[in-house]
Scaffold this motif. Structure first.
Motif, PDB file in Angstrom:
ATOM      1  N   PRO A 291       0.479 120.841  10.020  1.00 50.11           N
ATOM      2  CA  PRO A 291       1.376 119.886  10.670  1.00 50.11           C
ATOM      3  C   PRO A 291       2.507 120.565  11.442  1.00 50.11           C
ATOM      4  CG  PRO A 291       1.965 120.091   8.355  1.00 50.11           C
ATOM      5  CD  PRO A 291       0.796 121.022   8.591  1.00 50.11           C
TER       6      PRO A 291
ATOM      7  N   CYS B 222       3.867 108.259  16.736  1.00 48.78           N
ATOM      8  CA  CYS B 222       2.825 108.366  15.701  1.00 48.78           C
ATOM      9  C   CYS B 222       2.274 106.998  15.334  1.00 48.78           C
ATOM     10  CB  CYS B 222       3.389 109.029  14.442  1.00 48.78           C
ATOM     11  SG  CYS B 222       3.526 110.808  14.600  1.00 48.78           S
TER      12      CYS B 222
ATOM     13  N   GLN C 237       7.084 116.312   3.057  1.00 52.09           N
ATOM     14  CA  GLN C 237       7.828 115.929   4.262  1.00 52.09           C
ATOM     15  C   GLN C 237       6.962 115.309   5.353  1.00 52.09           C
ATOM     16  OE1 GLN C 237      11.172 116.005   4.605  1.00 52.09           O
ATOM     17  NE2 GLN C 237      11.186 116.607   2.457  1.00 52.09           N
ATOM     18  N   ILE C 238       5.669 115.543   5.307  1.00 52.72           N
ATOM     19  CA  ILE C 238       4.813 115.073   6.398  1.00 52.72           C
ATOM     20  C   ILE C 238       4.644 113.544   6.321  1.00 52.72           C
ATOM     21  CG2 ILE C 238       2.643 115.324   5.128  1.00 52.72           C
ATOM     22  CD1 ILE C 238       1.298 116.289   7.590  1.00 52.72           C
ATOM     23  N   SER C 239       4.615 112.904   7.488  1.00 53.94           N
ATOM     24  CA  SER C 239       4.227 111.488   7.565  1.00 53.94           C
ATOM     25  C   SER C 239       2.846 111.409   8.194  1.00 53.94           C
ATOM     26  CB  SER C 239       5.214 110.687   8.429  1.00 53.94           C
ATOM     27  OG  SER C 239       6.487 110.658   7.851  1.00 53.94           O
ATOM     28  N   GLU C 240       1.993 110.602   7.588  1.00 54.67           N
ATOM     29  CA  GLU C 240       0.640 110.405   8.105  1.00 54.67           C
ATOM     30  C   GLU C 240       0.232 108.963   7.849  1.00 54.67           C
ATOM     31  OE1 GLU C 240      -1.971 114.367   7.624  1.00 54.67           O
ATOM     32  OE2 GLU C 240      -1.553 113.402   5.733  1.00 54.67           O
ATOM     33  N   ALA C 241      -0.944 108.617   8.383  1.00 52.33           N
ATOM     34  CA  ALA C 241      -1.487 107.281   8.126  1.00 52.33           C
ATOM     35  C   ALA C 241      -1.832 107.138   6.645  1.00 52.33           C
ATOM     36  CB  ALA C 241      -2.729 107.060   8.978  1.00 52.33           C
TER      37      ALA C 241
ATOM     38  N   GLU D 125      -9.558 123.059   9.315  1.00 54.00           N
ATOM     39  CA  GLU D 125      -9.474 123.191  10.766  1.00 54.00           C
ATOM     40  C   GLU D 125     -10.239 124.443  11.207  1.00 54.00           C
ATOM     41  OE1 GLU D 125      -5.664 121.856  12.652  1.00 54.00           O
ATOM     42  OE2 GLU D 125      -5.558 123.937  13.289  1.00 54.00           O
TER      43      GLU D 125
ATOM     44  N   LEU E 218       3.127 129.502   6.604  1.00 53.99           N
ATOM     45  CA  LEU E 218       1.794 128.915   6.478  1.00 53.99           C
ATOM     46  C   LEU E 218       0.728 129.906   6.926  1.00 53.99           C
ATOM     47  CD1 LEU E 218       2.281 125.321   7.966  1.00 53.99           C
ATOM     48  CD2 LEU E 218       1.842 125.918   5.595  1.00 53.99           C
TER      49      LEU E 218
ATOM     50  N   VAL F 214      -2.642 111.326  13.281  1.00 57.01           N
ATOM     51  CA  VAL F 214      -1.253 111.663  13.603  1.00 57.01           C
ATOM     52  C   VAL F 214      -0.602 112.380  12.427  1.00 57.01           C
ATOM     53  CG1 VAL F 214      -1.018 109.652  15.117  1.00 57.01           C
ATOM     54  CG2 VAL F 214      -0.276 109.465  12.738  1.00 57.01           C
ATOM     55  N   SER F 215       0.331 113.266  12.726  1.00 61.00           N
ATOM     56  CA  SER F 215       1.215 113.796  11.683  1.00 61.00           C
ATOM     57  C   SER F 215       2.594 114.016  12.268  1.00 61.00           C
ATOM     58  CB  SER F 215       0.663 115.096  11.094  1.00 61.00           C
ATOM     59  OG  SER F 215       0.903 116.179  11.960  1.00 61.00           O
ATOM     60  N   HIS F 216       3.583 113.849  11.415  1.00 52.70           N
ATOM     61  CA  HIS F 216       4.992 113.953  11.821  1.00 52.70           C
ATOM     62  C   HIS F 216       5.704 114.702  10.719  1.00 52.70           C
ATOM     63  CE1 HIS F 216       9.196 112.553  11.800  1.00 52.70           C
ATOM     64  NE2 HIS F 216       9.050 112.240  13.076  1.00 52.70           N
ATOM     65  N   ILE F 217       6.420 115.745  11.069  1.00 54.14           N
ATOM     66  CA  ILE F 217       7.192 116.426  10.030  1.00 54.14           C
ATOM     67  C   ILE F 217       8.552 116.793  10.621  1.00 54.14           C
ATOM     68  CG2 ILE F 217       6.215 118.747  10.429  1.00 54.14           C
ATOM     69  CD1 ILE F 217       6.136 119.009   7.310  1.00 54.14           C
TER      70      ILE F 217
ATOM     71  N   LEU G 229       2.397 104.229   8.514  1.00 58.77           N
ATOM     72  CA  LEU G 229       2.829 105.625   8.604  1.00 58.77           C
ATOM     73  C   LEU G 229       3.842 105.853   7.492  1.00 58.77           C
ATOM     74  CD1 LEU G 229       2.570 108.152  10.623  1.00 58.77           C
ATOM     75  CD2 LEU G 229       4.866 107.483  11.343  1.00 58.77           C
TER      76      LEU G 229
ATOM     77  N   ILE H 284      -6.138 116.570  11.345  1.00 57.38           N
ATOM     78  CA  ILE H 284      -5.061 117.519  11.600  1.00 57.38           C
ATOM     79  C   ILE H 284      -4.939 118.500  10.436  1.00 57.38           C
ATOM     80  CG2 ILE H 284      -2.565 117.744  11.931  1.00 57.38           C
ATOM     81  CD1 ILE H 284      -2.814 114.844  13.244  1.00 57.38           C
TER      82      ILE H 284
ATOM     83  N   ARG I 187      -5.959 122.280   4.322  1.00 52.88           N
ATOM     84  CA  ARG I 187      -6.014 121.572   5.623  1.00 52.88           C
ATOM     85  C   ARG I 187      -6.235 122.578   6.746  1.00 52.88           C
ATOM     86  NH1 ARG I 187      -2.294 116.686   5.608  1.00 52.88           N
ATOM     87  NH2 ARG I 187      -2.362 117.004   7.850  1.00 52.88           N
TER      88      ARG I 187
END
Lengths: 350, 178
Positions: free
Chosen positions: B62, B23, A175-179, A263, A335, B33-36, A6, B59, A259
């Motif tokens: 976010p 996450c 800023q986003i955290s992802e895999a 969706e 957004l 998963v996403s985290h902001i 992550l 996703i 993104r």
């Protein structure tokens, strides 16, 4: 999947730069990209690199010019108002045909604006924010994985063509955290016989952007650049067409807005509405041919941006029938909303 | 499964970390998963928070304007996020520090004495783990307790990893609580 970690977008970009062999970073802090310099400050000394927090954005871009002229893989990063300050340097770098990677994690504007993510710098990025006849390659990641993968690609493209490659992200992507699965080095090596590496035993190299004689010097350079830009346009357009083959309606977007569009496409498809997404991966060169193909049989094209309409001009220039191009945008750090995209697509009817 | 969460509290309560922990655990179970984190202007006014999305599907956005789950660790966070919870959603509030009762009747409201549970296990600083334990008990599809315990080794910085024994105890205690 055990190789996944992550990671925050800005940090993924920093690690990818190091994987790509970047050993010099010069920058000046600004939100929402501060994790890039923070990461480089922590990591570069481990790999024998140099991190320097410059006294200003203008100083930083000129340090990039210097390091690049010496043959190094070098990067700077900033966010919108900071990127504006770098434009003089970027024009000089283009004139001197130097390779470098520049990151813009866009925030709301104009002016100092705010620190929320935005896509208001499309014009500046693709039209040349600095003076003169030049272009820069613009990559538009949409995920943390692409923040990393496209950074590795950026260094190779910069060296291959001796141009600036701009990575155009936004505050959300930063800023986003992802895999993330960390990218591997490409292993490509680029000779730099033009670099200023000490002239012992050879003729001195010159790196400059001042060419005073119009007919024999500056126009000549501009024609060389033009050839190079034509080659980039022919070879480096990148895009993704998602469910476009049978689409009645087409969404066009890049980065974070793409993104949200994806969706919307998935949700509309569940309702039986044939809609697809055309996503830019390069904003310059603009993937016009691929877009034309994806748009050909569609009834309506909705361009979605986190601005009040910039990329739409390239969309209109690319498709055969520009009358069918519509627009939905949010700005100032807001957004686009999935529900609003769905509402508009449904309103087109048959 | 598609959960959109807000985890909120004051700075130092570990809400950003709590989000990352969930996450990592869910990611290791092959979920998207996403985290902001909240940053800048929206952070002013007593709350730090993060938006977390955990889903079986890719996703898109976010951000989480209408959370399906809100975990609030202090009173300003309750005030700010209670009205935003999606009807039918879940609100978990830290009743160790929040002495007012949430008012919404169209959502599920659950209290967790997060600081008390943490202190009972020997730490004043693991209230975030108690909140996570409660989330996992109510929403097991997000991630298993085992995955979260495993994720602690990655999510917690090396210098704080020595506290993981207590973190695990607090997680388990809150998870087991009725």
């Amino acid at each position: 999947m055990s190789d996944q970690i992550l990671m925050k977008g800005n940090e993924a970009l920093g690690e990818a730069a190091i994987i790509a062999g970047c050993r010099f970073y010069f920058g000046y802090p600004i939100t929402p990209q501060n994790e890039v310099p923070a990461y480089m400050a922590r990591r570069l000394p481990d790999v024998g690199g140099t991190f320097l927090q410059a006294e200003s954005e203008i100083a930083a871009i000129n340090m990039v010019y210097g390091a690049s002229a010496a043959g190094a893989r070098v990067m700077t990063s900033s966010s919108s108002p900071g990127i504006s300050l770098k434009q003089e340097g970027l024009s000089y770098i283009a004139g001197a045909e130097l390779p470098c990677v520049v990151v813009n994690i866009m925030r709301g504007g104009p002016g100092l604006g705010n620190i929320a993510g935005s896509q208001g710098d499309y014009f500046q990025s693709t039209r040349g924010g600095g003076n003169g006849d030049y272009r820069q390659l613009v990559l538009t990641p949409a995920t943390v994985q692409e923040m990393a993968d496209l950074t590795v690609l950026a260094f190779d493209l910069a060296d291959k063509y001796r141009v600036t490659v701009l990575i155009l992200g936004d505050g959300y992507l930063g800023q986003i955290s992802e895999a993330l699965t960390l990218p591997k080095p490409t292993g490509k090596v680029f000779d730099k016989p033009w670099a200023l590496t000490g002239a012992k035993g050879r003729k001195p190299n010159k790196v400059a952007s001042l060419r005073l004689v119009p007919e024999s010097s500056l126009e000549e350079l501009n024609l060389v650049l033009d050839e190079k830009y034509k080659s980039i346009s022919a070879n480096e357009c990148r895009s993704e067409s998602y469910l476009t083959d049978d689409a009645d309606y087409l969404l066009v977007a890049y980065g974070t807005s793409s993104r949200i569009c994806r969706e919307a496409v998935n949700e509309l498809r569940e309702e039986g509405i044939k809609v697809g997404l055309f996503r830019l991966i390069t904003a310059w060169p603009f993937p016009a041919e691929a877009l034309r193909k994806a748009a050909d049989k569609t009834k309506k094209i909705l361009t979605v941006e986190m601005s009040l309409g910039q990329m739409i001009e390239d969309v209109q220039l690319s498709v055969k029938d520009s009358d069918k191009v519509d627009f939905y945008g949010r700005s100032g750090g807001m957004l686009p909303e999935t529900d609003e995209i769905k509402r508009r697509i449904k309103a087109y009817g048959n | 499964m598609h959960e959109r969460m807000i985890i909120a509290g004051f700075g130092g309560q570990g809400v950003i970390m709590a989000g990352k922990l969930l996450c990592i655990a869910a990611m290791n179970e092959n979920k998207y998963v996403s985290h902001i984190p909240s940053y800048g202007a929206e952070m002013r006014g007593g709350t730090a928070n993060c938006s977390v999305v955990i889903s079986d599907k890719e996703i898109g956005s976010p951000t989480v304007p209408k959370p399906t789950i809100a975990v609030v660790m202090n009173t300003p966070s309750l005030t700010k996020f209670e009205p935003m919870v999606k009807p039918g959603g879940l609100l978990i509030y830290n009743s160790s520090l929040i002495d007012q009762k949430p008012k919404r009747t169209d959502i599920t409201v659950v209290d967790v004495k997060a600081n008390d549970i943490s202190e009972a296990e020997g730490s004043t600083r693991a209230a975030n783990m108690a909140a996570i334990g409660k989330v996992l008990a109510l929403k097991p599809e997000i991630a298993s307790l085992e995955s979260v315990i495993k994720a602690l080794d990655v999510a917690i910085s090396a210098r704080n990893r020595k506290h993981n024994d207590i973190n695990i105890k607090v997680l388990k205690a809150a998870f087991a609580q009725k």
